[in-house]
Structure formats: C-alpha cells, structure tokens
Design a protein around this motif. Sequence first.
Motif, mmCIF file in Angstrom:
data_model
loop_
_atom_site.group_PDB
_atom_site.id
_atom_site.type_symbol
_atom_site.label_atom_id
_atom_site.label_comp_id
_atom_site.label_asym_id
_atom_site.label_seq_id
_atom_site.Cartn_x
_atom_site.Cartn_y
_atom_site.Cartn_z
ATOM 1 N N ALA A 344 48.583 61.326 -15.737
ATOM 2 C CA ALA A 344 48.309 60.352 -14.674
ATOM 3 C C ALA A 344 47.286 59.327 -15.126
ATOM 4 O O ALA A 344 47.383 58.134 -14.789
ATOM 5 C CB ALA A 344 47.827 61.082 -13.419
ATOM 6 N N THR A 345 46.293 59.772 -15.892
ATOM 7 C CA THR A 345 45.253 58.866 -16.370
ATOM 8 C C THR A 345 45.840 57.812 -17.300
ATOM 9 O O THR A 345 45.560 56.608 -17.176
ATOM 10 C CB THR A 345 44.154 59.659 -17.103
ATOM 11 O OG1 THR A 345 43.641 60.667 -16.226
ATOM 12 C CG2 THR A 345 43.019 58.747 -17.537
ATOM 13 N N ARG A 346 46.670 58.236 -18.250
ATOM 14 C CA ARG A 346 47.318 57.286 -19.170
ATOM 15 C C ARG A 346 48.195 56.292 -18.412
ATOM 16 O O ARG A 346 48.212 55.096 -18.712
ATOM 17 C CB ARG A 346 48.154 58.041 -20.200
ATOM 18 C CG ARG A 346 47.356 58.855 -21.203
ATOM 19 C CD ARG A 346 48.304 59.602 -22.136
ATOM 20 N NE ARG A 346 47.609 60.539 -22.998
ATOM 21 C CZ ARG A 346 47.038 60.245 -24.152
ATOM 22 N NH1 ARG A 346 47.112 58.988 -24.599
ATOM 23 N NH2 ARG A 346 46.423 61.157 -24.871
ATOM 24 N N GLU A 354 49.299 46.345 -17.846
ATOM 25 C CA GLU A 354 50.576 45.638 -17.787
ATOM 26 C C GLU A 354 50.637 44.711 -16.565
ATOM 27 O O GLU A 354 51.092 43.562 -16.667
ATOM 28 C CB GLU A 354 51.724 46.644 -17.727
ATOM 29 C CG GLU A 354 53.110 45.988 -17.709
ATOM 30 C CD GLU A 354 54.224 47.000 -17.562
ATOM 31 O OE1 GLU A 354 55.257 46.827 -18.224
ATOM 32 O OE2 GLU A 354 54.056 47.956 -16.789
ATOM 33 N N GLN A 355 50.153 45.167 -15.428
ATOM 34 C CA GLN A 355 50.312 44.407 -14.194
ATOM 35 C C GLN A 355 49.197 43.393 -13.960
ATOM 36 O O GLN A 355 49.429 42.324 -13.389
ATOM 37 C CB GLN A 355 50.389 45.369 -13.001
ATOM 38 C CG GLN A 355 51.608 46.274 -13.032
ATOM 39 C CD GLN A 355 51.576 47.337 -11.942
ATOM 40 O OE1 GLN A 355 50.830 47.221 -10.973
ATOM 41 N NE2 GLN A 355 52.377 48.383 -12.089
ATOM 42 N N ARG A 356 47.990 43.695 -14.428
ATOM 43 C CA ARG A 356 46.849 42.837 -14.092
ATOM 44 C C ARG A 356 46.014 42.426 -15.294
ATOM 45 O O ARG A 356 45.017 41.711 -15.142
ATOM 46 C CB ARG A 356 45.955 43.538 -13.059
ATOM 47 C CG ARG A 356 46.708 43.841 -11.773
ATOM 48 C CD ARG A 356 45.797 44.319 -10.672
ATOM 49 N NE ARG A 356 46.561 44.584 -9.449
ATOM 50 C CZ ARG A 356 46.891 43.673 -8.554
ATOM 51 N NH1 ARG A 356 46.522 42.417 -8.733
ATOM 52 N NH2 ARG A 356 47.586 43.990 -7.471
ATOM 53 N N GLY A 357 46.369 42.910 -16.474
ATOM 54 C CA GLY A 357 45.604 42.550 -17.661
ATOM 55 C C GLY A 357 44.214 43.160 -17.681
ATOM 56 O O GLY A 357 43.310 42.657 -18.359
ATOM 57 N N LYS A 392 35.102 52.080 -26.541
ATOM 58 C CA LYS A 392 34.583 53.372 -26.970
ATOM 59 C C LYS A 392 35.681 54.419 -27.047
ATOM 60 O O LYS A 392 35.474 55.510 -27.583
ATOM 61 C CB LYS A 392 33.485 53.849 -26.010
ATOM 62 C CG LYS A 392 32.243 52.980 -26.005
ATOM 63 C CD LYS A 392 31.132 53.575 -25.183
ATOM 64 C CE LYS A 392 30.420 54.687 -25.927
ATOM 65 N NZ LYS A 392 29.198 55.129 -25.216
ATOM 66 N N PHE A 393 36.855 54.088 -26.527
ATOM 67 C CA PHE A 393 37.986 55.018 -26.499
ATOM 68 C C PHE A 393 39.213 54.341 -27.099
ATOM 69 O O PHE A 393 40.298 54.360 -26.516
ATOM 70 C CB PHE A 393 38.232 55.487 -25.061
ATOM 71 C CG PHE A 393 37.028 56.125 -24.452
ATOM 72 C CD1 PHE A 393 36.786 57.475 -24.631
ATOM 73 C CD2 PHE A 393 36.108 55.366 -23.758
ATOM 74 C CE1 PHE A 393 35.647 58.063 -24.108
ATOM 75 C CE2 PHE A 393 34.968 55.940 -23.234
ATOM 76 C CZ PHE A 393 34.734 57.292 -23.414
ATOM 77 N N ALA A 394 39.015 53.745 -28.270
ATOM 78 C CA ALA A 394 40.078 52.944 -28.890
ATOM 79 C C ALA A 394 41.336 53.758 -29.136
ATOM 80 O O ALA A 394 42.452 53.264 -28.944
ATOM 81 C CB ALA A 394 39.567 52.341 -30.200
ATOM 82 N N GLU A 395 41.170 55.035 -29.560
ATOM 83 C CA GLU A 395 42.344 55.858 -29.833
ATOM 84 C C GLU A 395 43.177 56.068 -28.575
ATOM 85 O O GLU A 395 44.413 55.974 -28.593
ATOM 86 C CB GLU A 395 41.918 57.214 -30.416
ATOM 87 C CG GLU A 395 41.088 57.129 -31.673
ATOM 88 C CD GLU A 395 39.593 57.127 -31.406
ATOM 89 O OE1 GLU A 395 39.182 56.695 -30.297
ATOM 90 O OE2 GLU A 395 38.834 57.536 -32.300
ATOM 91 N N VAL A 396 42.513 56.346 -27.459
ATOM 92 C CA VAL A 396 43.222 56.550 -26.194
ATOM 93 C C VAL A 396 43.828 55.237 -25.715
ATOM 94 O O VAL A 396 44.966 55.219 -25.215
ATOM 95 C CB VAL A 396 42.266 57.121 -25.134
ATOM 96 C CG1 VAL A 396 42.996 57.323 -23.810
ATOM 97 C CG2 VAL A 396 41.658 58.431 -25.604
ATOM 98 N N MET A 397 43.101 54.133 -25.873
ATOM 99 C CA MET A 397 43.621 52.834 -25.444
ATOM 100 C C MET A 397 44.896 52.476 -26.204
ATOM 101 O O MET A 397 45.840 51.921 -25.635
ATOM 102 C CB MET A 397 42.576 51.746 -25.642
ATOM 103 C CG MET A 397 41.280 51.934 -24.868
ATOM 104 S SD MET A 397 41.492 52.087 -23.076
ATOM 105 C CE MET A 397 42.218 50.499 -22.690
ATOM 106 N N ALA A 401 47.819 52.209 -23.624
ATOM 107 C CA ALA A 401 48.111 50.821 -23.254
ATOM 108 C C ALA A 401 48.631 49.999 -24.421
ATOM 109 O O ALA A 401 48.965 48.824 -24.248
ATOM 110 C CB ALA A 401 46.861 50.157 -22.680
ATOM 111 N N GLY A 402 48.706 50.589 -25.616
ATOM 112 C CA GLY A 402 49.239 49.870 -26.767
ATOM 113 C C GLY A 402 48.388 48.705 -27.210
ATOM 114 O O GLY A 402 48.912 47.713 -27.726
#
Length: 440
Positions: A344-346, A354-357, A392-397, A401-402
Amino acid sequence: MRFISTEGRAPPVTFGEAVLEGPAPDGGLYVPERLEPLTQADLDALSAGSLTDIARFLARRLFGSGLPEDDLAALLDEALNFPVPLVEIEPGVHCLELFHGPTLAFKDIAARVMSRLMSRITARGQDTTVLVATSGDTGSAVAHAFSGLRGFRVCVLYPQGLVTEAQRRLFTTLAGNVTAVAVEGVFDDCQRLVRRAFADEDLRRARPLVSANSINIGRLLPQVFYYFHAWAQLARAGRHQGDPALVVSTPSGNFGNLTAGLIARKIGLPIDRFVAATNINDVVPAYLESGRFLPRESAATISNAMDVGHPGNFARILHLYSDCGDTLTALRRDLAGHAFDDRATRAAMWDMYEQRGVLLDPHTAVGYLGLKAELKAHGGTGIVLATAHPAKFAEVMRSAAGIDPPAPAALRRCADLPERIIGIPAEYGALRGVLTGGRH
C-alpha cells in the motif's frame, strides 16, 4: 515547572534535571507535572507568529524558567534556522515539510534545540556521552546536532543493514566526537541496550550519560512547536475557515512525535483529531481497536524509521490521558489508528507522483494513507507531517515511483567520505566495552 515520572515513584525534578537524567530513576519517562492551557489571546498571537516566535513563546511555558529569556531566544533562533513550510499537495490535504534541516528529517528540529539546551545546563568537566538508538533518522540528527560541540561525545546505535545508505552515511562519516555502532539485531535491540546502559549505575558514575532519543523530555517537547506552526500557516492562508474538523496525521514509530502533538492539543491547539499512522508494526492501532497493548518484535519494512515493536513513548500518551476516567475511550475520541503494509505504501508513492508530481518518502506516504482514510470516514481539512526528504530513500523511490530524487547537498557531501563503524552483537557487555574502552 516540575517534571514527574510516568511510573510515579520518582521525585519531581526541574526541566534541566529531567533533560540530563533521560529516563527517570524508577524506569518511567518524565512528563510535565501540569500543562497550562493557552488563552484565546495566546492563540491569536501564535497564529500570527513565525516558527521562532512560536518556539520562544511555548518554550517559556513548557520548559519553565531555568534559562534566561534572552539566552533561550538566542538558542532557539540558532537551532531553528531553516524553513518548515506547509504545502498543499491536493485539495484539502497539506504537507508540513519538516525535512529542510541539515540531515533532511523532522528530528533535526528537536535535536538541534536539545543539543543547545544541554550545552547550557551540563556541568563542565568530564565529557558527557550522548547515547542514542536509531531506527533511521534520529542518529544522524543527534550526531549532527552535537558534532564538534565541546564537552560532548556521541554514541549512535543502529541495527546493522536496516537503515538506508543515505541515513547511515549522514552519521558514520562524521569525524571527531561521533561514534557509530552497528548492532547485530533490530531497533528494539538497540533500544534495549540503551536502557541497560542507563540502568548501569557503575557505568554512569564512571562516565556521565545523557539520552537523545525521544525518551528524553528535551527531545520531545520542542516537537510541540511545529504543530502550532502548521496550524498558524493554515490559519493565515484561510484554508481552514468554516471546515468542520482539522485532522493531523503523524507517521509513527516510537510515538514521540505524536505525543508532542497530543501535548499541543492538550494545551489548546485547535486540532480536532489525530491519526497514528503506522506500517505493519501496528501495536498502537491494534490497541485502539482492541484495548490491549501487546508489544512484539519489530518487523522490517520500507518505512524503516517506524519499525518499532515496543514504542517507548506510549507510556507518556497513556499518562497524558490518565485523568480522563476511561483512558481508552478518551484516546479513541482524539486519536485514530491506521496501519499499512509495504504494498500500500509503494502504491501511494507511485499514485502521488503519477497524478500530482509529488514525491513522498515511504514514511510520509504511510501518513498520507492514514490521513486519507480518516478524511474519507469523517471529512475535514488534513495535514500530514512529511518527516523525511525523499532522497534519503532513493532505493525505495526508484522501485516505487521509478525516479531518482535529486540528492540535496547534505547527501552529496557525505557520499564519498570514509565511514567509521564499530560492529557489536546485541549484547550489553559489548556496548559497555565500547562506552568504557579506548575505541570510544
């Protein structure tokens, strides 16, 4: 102003004594003996003030009269020297961006205030060791706040492999008076070791210790400031006029941040309802649903700073509501609990981009989901606390979110610096050796 223990078996102390003590000697946590309600005139004045104006006013109320007013004002101006803007990210939903400090996380605010308070109330002589456990952002905020500060050494415990590289490098690359300790375990193990150290009277006689986790009242109370700052910005913009409710969602791990929000409400901040937004480490949302508080071992998630299975500050929340008759009923009136898994978090991170930048780090994404759930159920205007910079969470981003968020200067500076780390098992003897041995 006096401070008492949540356990009720320790004598009252001053603010300065509580800050230096950390946990109370009876094992409880210090809380204000009483909270003086603000008047409408006070609220009117605060609504027109800047963050530092608000901090100066509230600090006199919350800390007591231990510091001269001019000295208190100067340390707050020095500590709070970065913006904390409120940004509307969709109609009726606002983000309080708490990540513009030196380590890109909300904990910079309280850590910087606390370090400057401690430097003024600590007796000079033998160095004081600041001992802190971190599940992500606390360690770097505390390390930077005390880095180079005369009379202090800092020892940061973190669970090995369970913080991001950016989070880790912000404190493992500091030289001088900062020592990073990688513990073979989870955050709860780090927190347990810290508690053991503070209960070790022989150690504390040999080496003065202070805590910099939110178990320390000096770390907790400055967080009250930005709840008022968020409300004041909203009030000045006229975005809350006529709305039936103001709802604030706080991403929650050890629950110090939410405790500060509930204290703000207790003294008169007009917030109608709070949301305790957690990942799958959901012992507080589960308590609100079942009435049973059942701590357990924490589970690793992508919102790692919230991976806490036994939130220490929950005792303060219960104490705050202990005069309400039925504590659980009173808490349910003011506080909703919502928990979300990594999937859900991802999805929330991707949808917002995607929707709001809008880029949300995984902790803020959990807070956003909790806020949306509460607004859907009851309506109103919402604020989510944005607790960390997405970079700070580049891997998760990248996976959610690609996108690679541009690295702020604070991260670029430490990217190639050498790290200094001491590894230990999750055993108290190993930590004691670090604290008393030549390596620290």
